[in-house]
Design a protein around this motif. Structure first.
Motif, PDB file in Angstrom:
ATOM      1  N   LYS A 147      39.454  36.563  33.175  1.00  0.00           N
ATOM      2  CA  LYS A 147      38.290  36.844  32.409  1.00  0.00           C
ATOM      3  C   LYS A 147      38.488  36.846  30.805  1.00  0.00           C
ATOM      4  O   LYS A 147      39.435  37.633  30.300  1.00  0.00           O
ATOM      5  N   PRO A 148      37.887  36.056  29.832  1.00  0.00           N
ATOM      6  CA  PRO A 148      38.148  36.096  28.677  1.00  0.00           C
ATOM      7  C   PRO A 148      37.487  37.369  27.901  1.00  0.00           C
ATOM      8  O   PRO A 148      36.516  37.825  28.256  1.00  0.00           O
ATOM      9  N   ASP A 149      38.100  37.519  26.718  1.00  0.00           N
ATOM     10  CA  ASP A 149      37.715  38.615  26.026  1.00  0.00           C
ATOM     11  C   ASP A 149      36.985  38.366  24.868  1.00  0.00           C
ATOM     12  O   ASP A 149      36.880  39.063  23.888  1.00  0.00           O
ATOM     13  N   ASP A 150      36.583  37.081  24.685  1.00  0.00           N
ATOM     14  CA  ASP A 150      35.915  36.311  23.388  1.00  0.00           C
ATOM     15  C   ASP A 150      34.439  36.614  23.658  1.00  0.00           C
ATOM     16  O   ASP A 150      33.918  36.623  24.629  1.00  0.00           O
ATOM     17  N   ARG A 151      34.017  37.580  22.475  1.00  0.00           N
ATOM     18  CA  ARG A 151      32.590  37.941  22.560  1.00  0.00           C
ATOM     19  C   ARG A 151      31.483  36.635  22.732  1.00  0.00           C
ATOM     20  O   ARG A 151      30.367  37.033  22.860  1.00  0.00           O
TER      21      ARG A 151
END
Length: 290
Positions: A147-151
Motif C-alpha cells: 500500500k503506497p503512502d503517497d497522498r
C-alpha cells in the motif's frame, strides 16, 4: 463561434414556425427573436423567408440546424464523459505486476468481448513503474502489493495472493535436501519469495541462496516452463501459477502456514475512479474469487 442563445432561438423558431410563438416560448420579445436571427444571417446569409402564414427555410438554414444538432450531441457526450456515465464508450487503462497480470489479462479480454464499447489497455510492469504510470495519468488504475503512502494516490484492498512452492509433476519434496537436488529457478522476486515461504516449511534459517540455481527468467509466463520440464523448482504467487497453461506438468507442494500478500488497486486521489474502471475491477475480483 456562433452564440448558443442565437442558435437556441433559431431552433425554436423553426420548430414552432412563428416568430410570435417562439418569442412566447422563450420569454423574449418578437424584436429579440428577429435580432437573434439577423445576427445569424449576418454570419451565414439568408436563413428564413417570411411568408404571410409561415416561414420558409433556405439551404443555409438546414445546414445550420444540422450544426446545432451536432453541437447538442457533442455536449451530451461531454456531459456523459465528465459524469463518467457507465455506458459511455472509452478505454480502461490498467497496469499491474506480471504475477497478477497473467491471471487478469484473459479475464480483461472476456470483459471487452462482453462490453465492446470499452477498450482494454493492460500493461505489465514492475511496481515502481506501476506507481509512476498512475501518478502521471498514463493509466487509470494500477495494482501493487504494498500500500503506497503517497497522498496523491488512493488505495483499496483488491484481493489476497499467496506464495506457492511449485515443483515438476511427480517430484518428491520432503526435506531441504530434496530442493538441493531439484535446484532453484529464479526470477526478479524469486529469492525474497522463496526465503519467506521455505523458512516456514523447512528450517528457519533456510536460504535459497545456498541452493543451486538452474535457471532465471524475468517473464512470469516463462518461469514455470523451466519447472514443467523438470529443470528445477520455484516459488511464485498463486495467481501466476494458476495462469500457467500446462498444470499437469507441475505440482504445488504444501508448505505449512501460508504466506499471504494483500494486493491493492490504486488511482489518483484528486478525482474519482472512472465508473467503467470500478465496474471492471468488481468483475475481476468476483472472477478471481469465484
Amino acid at each position: 463561434m456562433l452564440n448558443p442563445q442565437w442558435l437556441h432561438t433559431f431552433a425554436a423558431l423553426v420548430e414552432l414556425g412563428s416568430f410570435t410563438r417562439a418569442a412566447e416560448r422563450l420569454g423574449l420579445t418578437q424584436a429579440a427573436v428577429s435580432q437573434h436571427v439577423r445576427h445569424l444571417e449576418d454570419a451565414l446569409g439568408l436563413l428564413v423567408v417570411r411568408r404571410p402564414r409561415a416561414i420558409e427555410l433556405t439551404p443555409a438554414a438546414h445546414a445550420l440546424l444540422d450544426y446545432y444538432e451536432a453541437i447538442k450531441a457533442a455536449r451530451r457526450r461531454l456531459d456523459a464523459r465528465v459524469s463518467d456515465a457507465v455506458e459511455e464508450p472509452g478505454d480502461i487503462g490498467l497496469i499491474t505486476p506480471g504475477s497478477i497480470g497473467s491471471a487478469l489479462f484473459p479475464l480483461m479480454l472476456e470483459w471487452q468481448v462482453q462490453h465492446p464499447q470499452w477498450k482494454i489497455r493492460h500493461c505489465l510492469a514492475p511496481e515502481p513503474e506501476v506507481l509512476d504510470a498512475v501518478l502521471t495519468n498514463r493509466y487509470d488504475v494500477g495494482i501493487v502489493t504494498v500500500k503506497p503512502d503517497d497522498r496523491r494516490l488512493t488505495a483499496h484492498k483488491f484481493i489476497q495472493d499467496s506464495l506457492e512452492l511449485v515443483v515438476p509433476d511427480g517430484a518428491k519434496v520432503r526435506a531441504w535436501s530434496d530442493l538441493k537436488v531439484l535446484g532453484f529457478i529464479d526470477h526478479p522476486d524469486g529469492r525474497a519469495m522463496a526465503n519467506r515461504l521455505l523458512s516456514r516449511r523447512f528450517q528457519k534459517d533456510a536460504c535459497v541462496g545456498d541452493l543451486p540455481c538452474n535457471g532465471f527468467s524475468n517473464q512470469i509466463a516463462l518461469i514455470l516452463e523451466f519447472v514443467s520440464r523438470g529443470l528445477g523448482f520455484t516459488v511464485i504467487p498463486h495467481y501466476a501459477r494458476a495462469a500457467f497453461a500446462q498444470q499437469g506438468k507441475i505440482e504445488v507442494v504444501e508448505s505449512g502456514s501460508p504466506v499471504v500478500d494483500t494486493l491493492w488497486f490504486i488511482y489518483r486521489a484528486e478525482w474519482p475512479l472512472p465508473a467503467r474502471c470500478a465496474r471492471a475491477l468488481r468483475y475481476l475480483e468476483k472472477r478471481l474469487k469465484g
